[in-house]
Structure formats: C-alpha cells, structure tokens
Motif scaffolding. Structure first.
Motif, PDB file in Angstrom:
ATOM      1  N   LEU A  56      49.173 -26.668 -17.223  1.00 57.20           N
ATOM      2  CA  LEU A  56      49.415 -25.238 -17.393  1.00 57.20           C
ATOM      3  C   LEU A  56      50.173 -25.029 -18.698  1.00 57.20           C
ATOM      4  CD1 LEU A  56      50.665 -24.255 -13.813  1.00 57.20           C
ATOM      5  CD2 LEU A  56      48.319 -24.686 -14.588  1.00 57.20           C
ATOM      6  N   ARG A  57      49.738 -24.059 -19.484  1.00 59.77           N
ATOM      7  CA  ARG A  57      50.395 -23.802 -20.765  1.00 59.77           C
ATOM      8  C   ARG A  57      50.627 -22.303 -20.950  1.00 59.77           C
ATOM      9  NH1 ARG A  57      50.121 -28.443 -24.001  1.00 59.77           N
ATOM     10  NH2 ARG A  57      48.609 -29.969 -23.231  1.00 59.77           N
ATOM     11  N   SER A  58      51.890 -21.963 -21.218  1.00 57.24           N
ATOM     12  CA  SER A  58      52.258 -20.602 -21.566  1.00 57.24           C
ATOM     13  C   SER A  58      52.572 -20.556 -23.056  1.00 57.24           C
ATOM     14  CB  SER A  58      53.479 -20.143 -20.755  1.00 57.24           C
ATOM     15  OG  SER A  58      53.980 -18.920 -21.255  1.00 57.24           O
ATOM     16  N   ARG A  59      51.725 -19.894 -23.827  1.00 51.71           N
ATOM     17  CA  ARG A  59      51.959 -19.812 -25.268  1.00 51.71           C
ATOM     18  C   ARG A  59      53.210 -18.993 -25.577  1.00 51.71           C
ATOM     19  NH1 ARG A  59      47.990 -21.917 -28.272  1.00 51.71           N
ATOM     20  NH2 ARG A  59      45.901 -22.186 -27.368  1.00 51.71           N
ATOM     21  N   GLU A  60      53.477 -17.986 -24.761  1.00 49.54           N
ATOM     22  CA  GLU A  60      54.634 -17.133 -25.019  1.00 49.54           C
ATOM     23  C   GLU A  60      55.938 -17.910 -24.918  1.00 49.54           C
ATOM     24  OE1 GLU A  60      52.173 -16.407 -22.942  1.00 49.54           O
ATOM     25  OE2 GLU A  60      51.158 -14.895 -24.176  1.00 49.54           O
TER      26      GLU A  60
ATOM     27  N   ASP B   8      50.785 -19.707 -14.902  1.00 46.88           N
ATOM     28  CA  ASP B   8      50.361 -19.815 -16.292  1.00 46.88           C
ATOM     29  C   ASP B   8      48.899 -20.236 -16.352  1.00 46.88           C
ATOM     30  OD1 ASP B   8      52.898 -19.177 -17.331  1.00 46.88           O
ATOM     31  OD2 ASP B   8      53.554 -21.263 -17.129  1.00 46.88           O
ATOM     32  N   PRO B   9      48.221 -20.008 -17.479  1.00 42.34           N
ATOM     33  CA  PRO B   9      46.814 -20.407 -17.605  1.00 42.34           C
ATOM     34  C   PRO B   9      46.616 -21.915 -17.471  1.00 42.34           C
ATOM     35  CG  PRO B   9      47.395 -18.832 -19.316  1.00 42.34           C
ATOM     36  CD  PRO B   9      48.671 -19.218 -18.648  1.00 42.34           C
ATOM     37  N   VAL B  10      45.523 -22.293 -16.830  1.00 46.29           N
ATOM     38  CA  VAL B  10      45.144 -23.697 -16.702  1.00 46.29           C
ATOM     39  C   VAL B  10      44.423 -24.103 -17.977  1.00 46.29           C
ATOM     40  CG1 VAL B  10      43.847 -25.402 -15.388  1.00 46.29           C
ATOM     41  CG2 VAL B  10      44.929 -23.468 -14.205  1.00 46.29           C
ATOM     42  N   TRP B  11      45.012 -25.020 -18.716  1.00 41.37           N
ATOM     43  CA  TRP B  11      44.398 -25.469 -19.964  1.00 41.37           C
ATOM     44  C   TRP B  11      43.239 -26.418 -19.686  1.00 41.37           C
ATOM     45  CZ3 TRP B  11      44.444 -23.780 -24.715  1.00 41.37           C
ATOM     46  CH2 TRP B  11      43.982 -24.615 -25.751  1.00 41.37           C
ATOM     47  N   ARG B  12      43.456 -27.358 -18.765  1.00 33.03           N
ATOM     48  CA  ARG B  12      42.394 -28.282 -18.371  1.00 33.03           C
ATOM     49  C   ARG B  12      42.870 -29.100 -17.184  1.00 33.03           C
ATOM     50  NH1 ARG B  12      42.279 -33.373 -22.565  1.00 33.03           N
ATOM     51  NH2 ARG B  12      44.494 -33.817 -22.495  1.00 33.03           N
ATOM     52  N   LEU B  13      41.966 -29.911 -16.630  1.00 37.90           N
ATOM     53  CA  LEU B  13      42.261 -30.805 -15.513  1.00 37.90           C
ATOM     54  C   LEU B  13      42.025 -32.242 -15.943  1.00 37.90           C
ATOM     55  CD1 LEU B  13      40.378 -28.994 -12.596  1.00 37.90           C
ATOM     56  CD2 LEU B  13      42.654 -28.506 -13.491  1.00 37.90           C
ATOM     57  N   VAL B  14      42.853 -33.150 -15.427  1.00 42.35           N
ATOM     58  CA  VAL B  14      42.578 -34.576 -15.572  1.00 42.35           C
ATOM     59  C   VAL B  14      42.603 -35.194 -14.176  1.00 42.35           C
ATOM     60  CG1 VAL B  14      43.484 -34.759 -17.912  1.00 42.35           C
ATOM     61  CG2 VAL B  14      45.011 -35.149 -15.988  1.00 42.35           C
ATOM     62  N   PHE B  15      41.836 -36.245 -13.988  1.00 41.57           N
ATOM     63  CA  PHE B  15      41.597 -36.772 -12.653  1.00 41.57           C
ATOM     64  C   PHE B  15      42.055 -38.218 -12.514  1.00 41.57           C
ATOM     65  CE2 PHE B  15      39.053 -33.428 -10.743  1.00 41.57           C
ATOM     66  CZ  PHE B  15      38.672 -32.678 -11.851  1.00 41.57           C
ATOM     67  N   GLU B  16      42.322 -38.608 -11.270  1.00 42.41           N
ATOM     68  CA  GLU B  16      42.562 -40.010 -10.929  1.00 42.41           C
ATOM     69  C   GLU B  16      41.284 -40.790 -11.206  1.00 42.41           C
ATOM     70  OE1 GLU B  16      43.587 -43.420 -10.203  1.00 42.41           O
ATOM     71  OE2 GLU B  16      45.202 -42.166  -9.407  1.00 42.41           O
ATOM     72  N   GLN B  17      41.436 -41.935 -11.905  1.00 38.53           N
ATOM     73  CA  GLN B  17      40.281 -42.684 -12.369  1.00 38.53           C
ATOM     74  C   GLN B  17      39.956 -43.921 -11.538  1.00 38.53           C
ATOM     75  OE1 GLN B  17      38.122 -41.775 -14.981  1.00 38.53           O
ATOM     76  NE2 GLN B  17      39.247 -39.920 -14.480  1.00 38.53           N
TER      77      GLN B  17
ATOM     78  N   PHE C  90      35.975 -25.211 -10.291  1.00 42.20           N
ATOM     79  CA  PHE C  90      35.754 -24.354 -11.454  1.00 42.20           C
ATOM     80  C   PHE C  90      36.880 -23.326 -11.526  1.00 42.20           C
ATOM     81  CE2 PHE C  90      33.763 -22.251  -7.931  1.00 42.20           C
ATOM     82  CZ  PHE C  90      33.922 -20.887  -8.155  1.00 42.20           C
ATOM     83  N   GLN C  91      36.922 -22.597 -12.647  1.00 40.03           N
ATOM     84  CA  GLN C  91      37.936 -21.568 -12.865  1.00 40.03           C
ATOM     85  C   GLN C  91      37.307 -20.183 -12.798  1.00 40.03           C
ATOM     86  OE1 GLN C  91      40.047 -23.808 -16.433  1.00 40.03           O
ATOM     87  NE2 GLN C  91      41.118 -21.904 -15.954  1.00 40.03           N
ATOM     88  N   PRO C  92      37.537 -19.431 -11.719  1.00 37.97           N
ATOM     89  CA  PRO C  92      37.052 -18.050 -11.689  1.00 37.97           C
ATOM     90  C   PRO C  92      37.871 -17.148 -12.620  1.00 37.97           C
ATOM     91  CG  PRO C  92      38.278 -18.547  -9.703  1.00 37.97           C
ATOM     92  CD  PRO C  92      38.143 -19.835 -10.446  1.00 37.97           C
ATOM     93  N   THR C  93      39.138 -17.499 -12.860  1.00 39.20           N
ATOM     94  CA  THR C  93      39.986 -16.844 -13.857  1.00 39.20           C
ATOM     95  C   THR C  93      40.812 -17.929 -14.530  1.00 39.20           C
ATOM     96  OG1 THR C  93      41.907 -16.472 -12.427  1.00 39.20           O
ATOM     97  CG2 THR C  93      40.175 -14.786 -12.390  1.00 39.20           C
ATOM     98  N   SER C  94      41.488 -17.582 -15.603  1.00 33.87           N
ATOM     99  CA  SER C  94      42.237 -18.590 -16.356  1.00 33.87           C
ATOM    100  C   SER C  94      43.404 -19.164 -15.573  1.00 33.87           C
ATOM    101  CB  SER C  94      42.739 -17.997 -17.680  1.00 33.87           C
ATOM    102  OG  SER C  94      43.633 -16.929 -17.425  1.00 33.87           O
ATOM    103  N   ASN C  95      43.911 -18.444 -14.565  1.00 30.96           N
ATOM    104  CA  ASN C  95      45.069 -18.891 -13.794  1.00 30.96           C
ATOM    105  C   ASN C  95      44.691 -19.415 -12.416  1.00 30.96           C
ATOM    106  OD1 ASN C  95      46.131 -17.129 -15.917  1.00 30.96           O
ATOM    107  ND2 ASN C  95      48.092 -17.341 -14.879  1.00 30.96           N
ATOM    108  N   CYS C  96      43.415 -19.654 -12.185  1.00 31.60           N
ATOM    109  CA  CYS C  96      42.969 -20.003 -10.829  1.00 31.60           C
ATOM    110  C   CYS C  96      41.981 -21.171 -10.862  1.00 31.60           C
ATOM    111  CB  CYS C  96      42.307 -18.780 -10.191  1.00 31.60           C
ATOM    112  SG  CYS C  96      41.646 -19.061  -8.531  1.00 31.60           S
ATOM    113  N   ILE C  97      42.116 -22.057  -9.868  1.00 27.23           N
ATOM    114  CA  ILE C  97      41.141 -23.116  -9.629  1.00 27.23           C
ATOM    115  C   ILE C  97      40.562 -22.914  -8.237  1.00 27.23           C
ATOM    116  CG2 ILE C  97      40.768 -25.595  -9.297  1.00 27.23           C
ATOM    117  CD1 ILE C  97      41.166 -24.904 -12.165  1.00 27.23           C
ATOM    118  N   THR C  98      39.238 -22.881  -8.153  1.00 26.38           N
ATOM    119  CA  THR C  98      38.554 -22.719  -6.875  1.00 26.38           C
ATOM    120  C   THR C  98      37.651 -23.915  -6.637  1.00 26.38           C
ATOM    121  OG1 THR C  98      38.594 -20.299  -6.983  1.00 26.38           O
ATOM    122  CG2 THR C  98      36.935 -21.294  -5.550  1.00 26.38           C
ATOM    123  N   SER C  99      37.561 -24.337  -5.381  1.00 28.97           N
ATOM    124  CA  SER C  99      36.677 -25.445  -5.025  1.00 28.97           C
ATOM    125  C   SER C  99      35.903 -25.098  -3.759  1.00 28.97           C
ATOM    126  CB  SER C  99      37.482 -26.726  -4.807  1.00 28.97           C
ATOM    127  OG  SER C  99      36.629 -27.776  -4.379  1.00 28.97           O
ATOM    128  N   TYR C 100      34.582 -25.347  -3.801  1.00 26.52           N
ATOM    129  CA  TYR C 100      33.718 -25.218  -2.636  1.00 26.52           C
ATOM    130  C   TYR C 100      33.103 -26.562  -2.303  1.00 26.52           C
ATOM    131  CZ  TYR C 100      33.743 -20.107  -3.269  1.00 26.52           C
ATOM    132  OH  TYR C 100      34.123 -18.806  -3.386  1.00 26.52           O
TER     133      TYR C 100
END
Length: 287
Positions: free
Chosen positions: A40-44, A19-28, A271-281
């Motif tokens: 992750l949120r699926s509107r359908e 499902d699409p990644v709506w946002r990220l939250v982190f350990e503080q 960052f998000q290269p697509t709505s369903n993907c998280i990439t890290s370099y």
C-alpha cells in the motif's frame, strides 16, 4: 449483450484498504501456506504499508509500516521471508541494497548493500553486485535466506516459478491475435475493446480483462470469465476509469509478482475492482 454485473462465482473474500494497492507479491514455495503481501502506498504521506494476507480465505495476518524508504520494492516471499530491493535515490533505477524484511514487525532481518536479486528458493538467495558505472558481469553471490550469511554453492540460480500462480498474457492492438479476441469479446458483451487486453486460459475457462470506452468517453475496465460452452460466469466493471485505476502489479515486475490486471491462485481469481480494494472469487462453485 451480457449484463455488466453478471456473476455466478462464489465470493472468496474482499478486502478494503486505507491506501491504494500498488501491487501484490506472493509466497513462492509451493509447500508453504499460501499468502500474498499487498504493497500500500500513500503518495500524500509518503507512507509504505505491507499487509500480509492468508489464502484462500483472505485473513489479514500482519499489517506494518516497514523501516524502508518509500520507493523500496518487494520481490516475493519464500518460506514467509519477504525479500526487497532498497531504492534510496528515486531518480536512479538501480537498487542500492537487497534485504529481507520481517512482515510481522517491519524490521529488516538482514541487508546486503549494492546487491541485486537474481533468484531464490526455500533456503538460499542468489544476487549480483549492482552498479550504475560498472556494467561488467559480476560473480553471483549466494546467501542463506533466513539470516543473510554468505555460503558457497555450485548450484545455478533457480528459475522463479510457482505452479499455484497463473498470470495473463497482454495482447496489444498490434498483436495478430487481437482481431480474434476483439470479435469474441464483442460477440458476448457488445463492447468494442480499447488498448491492451489481458487474457488467461485455464481449463475450460477463458478470462479477459479489457478496456471499453463508454458514451461519456470514459474508459472503464471490465473482467470477463466465460467457459467453452459460452456460459458467462463473471462480467464485472471495475468501477474506475483507466486513468485512475492501478494495475495489480507493475508491468516490469518479476514472475514472482506477475503482470496484468488480475491473477489466479489455485482455484481463485484476484483482481482490483478499485485502487483500494482486492476481490477474490472461486473460479469453480464450491462443493
């Protein structure tokens, strides 16, 4: 013109989600192991999924469908405890409760109705009464993070801050700095920017996220990482147009979530290269 797929950075991880990644939250808490939670949120299907990911290697620890309304929203993670606001009425922006959800089971550890988050640390949570009708300032209530039991304390609400996290500043077209930013990006990419540009400076690296209108009139988002010697370390298109791409986090998010289309945790960019993907370099080559 820079190659739009140029990349000299080592990959940390890449995660694909159903499902699409709506946002990220982190350990503080800086002394806690690094992690983030992807909403992750699926509107359908009106399905909310929480995926807990370990940093720096991107290992998935937990994936659960919490027993919360679809529009509930995480606030951040402290010592592995994820705090959330419950929104039972989608037409009203005021939270109906503040709670702590177990990231492994999806069950609520504790919940305080009609309270809104104001701050937290490794042991305590600060909150105020939330009401649409009563706009007067209410006294601050303090609860134990682990079990939600009220406590008395003279400490002020802590400032939400995580030294391991860095978020960009967004520059609109009306910003006095935009001509400088636009000239710099065009010099190194031949792209004319469109809309807001996210910018972050870390050490000798300059990071830009910008929109570019292609010949077919489609708006595409690009990520550019360049150093002060003008070496381009990354120049990558996200693969989605502006109308369908989702930001890494909501524009009105708390500092524990962050604003913008990317963020940096220690030595790696997410960052998000697509709505369903998280990439890290990794921002610097590994030894």
């Amino acid at each position: 013109m820079a190659d739009a797929n140029q990349n000299l950075l080592p990959l940390a991880f890449q995660l694909q989600f159903p499902d699409p990644v709506w946002r990220l939250v982190f350990e503080q808490v800086a002394t806690s192991p690094g992690l983030f939670v992807a909403e992750l949120r699926s509107r359908e299907s009106q399905r909310l999924t929480l995926v807990t990911v370990e940093l720096p290697h991107g290992k998935i620890r937990f994936e659960t469908n919490p027993q919360l309304p679809f529009h509930s929203s995480l606030l951040g993670v402290w010592q592995g405890h994820a705090l959330y606001h419950r929104f039972d009425n989608t037409r009203l922006p005021v939270p109906t409760a503040l709670g702590n959800v177990n990231l492994e089971t999806g069950r609520t550890r504790w919940e305080w109705p009609q309270h809104a988050f104001t701050g937290a640390d490794a042991e305590l949570v600060w909150a105020q009464r939330a009401s649409l009708t009563d706009t007067a300032t209410t006294p601050v209530a303090v609860f134990r993070l682990a079990d939600g039991e009220p406590v008395e304390t003279a400490e002020n609400t802590p400032v939400v801050s995580n030294s391991r996290l860095h978020f960009p500043v967004s520059y609109t077209v009306s910003s006095a700095w935009r001509p400088v930013i636009d000239r710099f990006i065009k010099k190194h990419t031949s792209h004319e920017t469109s809309g807001a540009v996210d910018y972050l400076e870390l050490g000798d690296q300059l990071i830009f996220s910008y929109h570019y209108r292609e010949t077919n009139d489609q708006l595409r988002t690009f990520l550019l990482i360049i150093d002060r010697l003008q070496t381009i370390w990354l120049h990558q298109a996200t693969g989605e147009d502006l109308e369908t791409a989702r930001p890494l986090s909501e524009s009105n998010a708390l500092p524990s979530v962050g604003n913008g289309s990317f963020c940096v945790w220690q030595n790696q960019i997410l960052f998000q290269p697509t709505s369903n993907c998280i990439t890290s370099y990794y921002l610097k080559p590994l030894p």
